[in-house]
Every structure is written in structure tokens, then in C-alpha cells.
Design a protein around this motif. Structure first.
Motif, PDB file in Angstrom:
ATOM      1  N   GLN A 109       0.854  -1.192   0.000  1.00 42.03           N
ATOM      2  CA  GLN A 109       0.000   0.000   0.000  1.00 42.03           C
ATOM      3  C   GLN A 109       0.892   1.244   0.000  1.00 42.03           C
ATOM      4  N   LYS A 115      -6.347   1.589  -2.017  1.00 40.47           N
ATOM      5  CA  LYS A 115      -6.315   0.173  -2.354  1.00 40.47           C
ATOM      6  C   LYS A 115      -4.875  -0.301  -2.520  1.00 40.47           C
ATOM      7  N   ASN A 211      -5.115  -9.427  13.650  1.00 40.44           N
ATOM      8  CA  ASN A 211      -5.720  -8.199  13.122  1.00 40.44           C
ATOM      9  C   ASN A 211      -4.691  -7.105  12.862  1.00 40.44           C
ATOM     10  N   ARG A 214      -3.760  -6.439   9.000  1.00 44.02           N
ATOM     11  CA  ARG A 214      -4.780  -5.978   8.068  1.00 44.02           C
ATOM     12  C   ARG A 214      -4.541  -4.510   7.746  1.00 44.02           C
ATOM     13  N   ASP A 216      -5.961  -0.741   6.321  1.00 40.02           N
ATOM     14  CA  ASP A 216      -7.145   0.104   6.201  1.00 40.02           C
ATOM     15  C   ASP A 216      -7.310   0.452   4.726  1.00 40.02           C
ATOM     16  N   GLU A 217      -8.327  -0.143   4.082  1.00 35.30           N
ATOM     17  CA  GLU A 217      -8.558   0.043   2.650  1.00 35.30           C
ATOM     18  C   GLU A 217     -10.027   0.362   2.391  1.00 35.30           C
ATOM     19  N   PRO A 218     -10.320   0.941   1.205  1.00 32.19           N
ATOM     20  CA  PRO A 218     -11.728   1.157   0.834  1.00 32.19           C
ATOM     21  C   PRO A 218     -12.459  -0.175   0.753  1.00 32.19           C
ATOM     22  N   ARG A 219     -13.654  -0.213   1.265  1.00 27.25           N
ATOM     23  CA  ARG A 219     -14.448  -1.436   1.219  1.00 27.25           C
ATOM     24  C   ARG A 219     -15.007  -1.622  -0.181  1.00 27.25           C
ATOM     25  N   ARG A 220     -14.978  -2.867  -0.652  1.00 21.71           N
ATOM     26  CA  ARG A 220     -15.505  -3.163  -1.979  1.00 21.71           C
ATOM     27  C   ARG A 220     -17.029  -3.085  -1.960  1.00 21.71           C
ATOM     28  N   ARG A 221     -17.593  -2.494  -2.996  1.00 22.17           N
ATOM     29  CA  ARG A 221     -19.036  -2.463  -3.117  1.00 22.17           C
ATOM     30  C   ARG A 221     -19.550  -3.827  -3.554  1.00 22.17           C
TER      31      ARG A 221
END
Length: 226
Positions: A109, A115, A211, A214, A216-221
């Protein structure tokens, strides 16, 4: 070559090859081709055993790192490591880079919250160095081991030549199992691109959670929704 491509090839040490390929090669090798039989003297054979045991037992580690690239540029940051297959490298400002292995994917990232680019973990060096199996199971990739007064260097290289380049791991070492400590790795790829990562403040940390690996990324629609 972009920075994240160099990291993909070199950040986690060893060689670019899949876990399955390493297992197949090991199965095909006879006892005469093991690293122990190639090591020249008794002192080095003992060091090989001590270092292999140390790497097999290394788990739940944290610390800071210094990275030096091909041009001599230096970057710093913090890292977490949890076996099997979990690593996280967070780079200090002005860089915003994060490199995370979550057990299945290696994510790079370049900007927090954006993303990440993902690569199958099986196509990176990580399963060899930080997987479920022992380094001794991949002994044919240990090309050389040199022992000095207070250090040791292990050279790793693909014996088949399918993955050109090499990796050199450096350890603090004074002849006994309790003096082994991973200090750095230096990797040169097929194009001659080199990178060195020096580990500092290496310490065991029992409370590392999955955890922590992981991003922090945009959530997929959901499919079909806007």
C-alpha cells in the motif's frame, strides 16, 4: 523499477520461488546434497544447526528497521512478524508505504487508506523463511555459510538456476545457540537490483494479534450496487 516491485522481490529475504516448488526440489535431493554435507568444517556445521534452529523458533517479533536501496537511499520504520506467514512493515514519514503479509497475500500500500496491490504469498520468498516448514527442509538452497568471530553469514541461492539472484542473511553469532540473532538481509535480483534491510531492537512480543496484519482500505461495493 518502482519501489514496491523491489520490495516484492527482496523485502522478506531469500529467493523468488513458490512454496510448492521448494518442497518438490527438496524431495528430489539426496542426502549427499544437503547443506550440512556441503559445509566445509565442523564449526560451520554446528553454526548451521544453531541458525536453522533459531529461525525455526523465531516467532512473534517486533522492532525497527533500516532499509538501504540500490542508490544508497535510506528508509526507516517499524515491523511486526508472526509465524506462519505474517509480517508488517510500516515506513516512517515522509514515506507512506506499508507492506503487509496476511498469510495468503502480500499487500503493498503506497498511500494509507488507498487500495493496496496484492500478490500471492506463494510467489514470494516468505514461505521459505517464515512459513510452517523448517529451513532445514530447504537445505539445498543454502549455498554457503561463513562464520566469523562474532557473526555468521548465510548465502541462499536457487540450486536449479530458475530464479537468478541471491540473498545473504547476517546473524550475530558467537558459537553457541543462545548467541544467534538475525541482524540483516541483503538481496540481489536477476536484474542486479539490490536492497538491504537491517533489523534493530528485535524483541519477542507475545500479544501480536492477527488483526495487526490488516490494512485500512476502501471497502468493496457488493456486485451490482453503486
Amino acid at each position: 523499477m518502482r519501489l514496491h516491485k523491489v520490495l516484492l522481490q527482496a523485502c522478506f529475504a531469500l529467493l523468488l520461488l513458490s512454496q510448492g516448488g521448494a518442497a518438490q526440489t527438496t524431495a528430489e535431493n539426496t542426502a549427499e546434497n544437503t547443506a550440512e554435507n556441503r559445509v566445509e568444517n565442523t564449526e560451520n556445521r554446528a553454526a548451521l544447526k544453531h541458525i536453522s534452529t533459531y529461525l525455526d523458533q523465531l516467532d512473534n517479533m517486533a522492532g525497527t528497521f533500516l532499509q538501504i536501496d540500490q542508490q544508497g537511499n535510506a528508509s526507516t520504520g517499524q515491523f511486526l512478524m508472526k509465524r506462519p506467514g505474517l509480517m508488517r512493515f510500516d515506513y516512517d514519514p515522509p514515506q507512506k508505504l506499508k507492506v503487509v503479509a496476511d498469510g495468503k497475500w502480500l499487500a503493498v500500500q503506497e498511500t494509507p487508506g488507498e487500495k493496496a496491490d496484492r500478490y500471492p504469498l506463494s510467489q514470494t520468498p516468505l514461505p521459505i523463511f517464515w512459513g510452517e516448514t523448517s529451513l532445514s527442509d530447504k537445505a539445498d538452497y543454502i549455498a554457503r555459510l561463513d562464520v566469523f568471530d562474532a557473526a555468521a553469514e548465510m548465502l541462499l541461492q536457487d540450486p536449479q538456476g530458475d530464479f537468478p539472484g541471491y540473498a545473504r542473511l547476517t546473524f550475530d553469532y558467537q558459537g553457541t545457540p543462545d548467541t544467534v540473532n538475525l541482524r540483516s538481509w541483503h538481496v540481489v535480483d536477476a536484474q542486479g537490483q539490490a536492497i538491504t534491510i537491517i533489523l534493530n531492537d528485535l524483541q519477542k512480543r507475545e500479544n501480536i494479534d492477527r488483526n495487526d496484519f490488516r490494512l485500512d482500505e476502501p471497502r468493496r461495493r457488493p456486485y451490482g450496487k453503486f
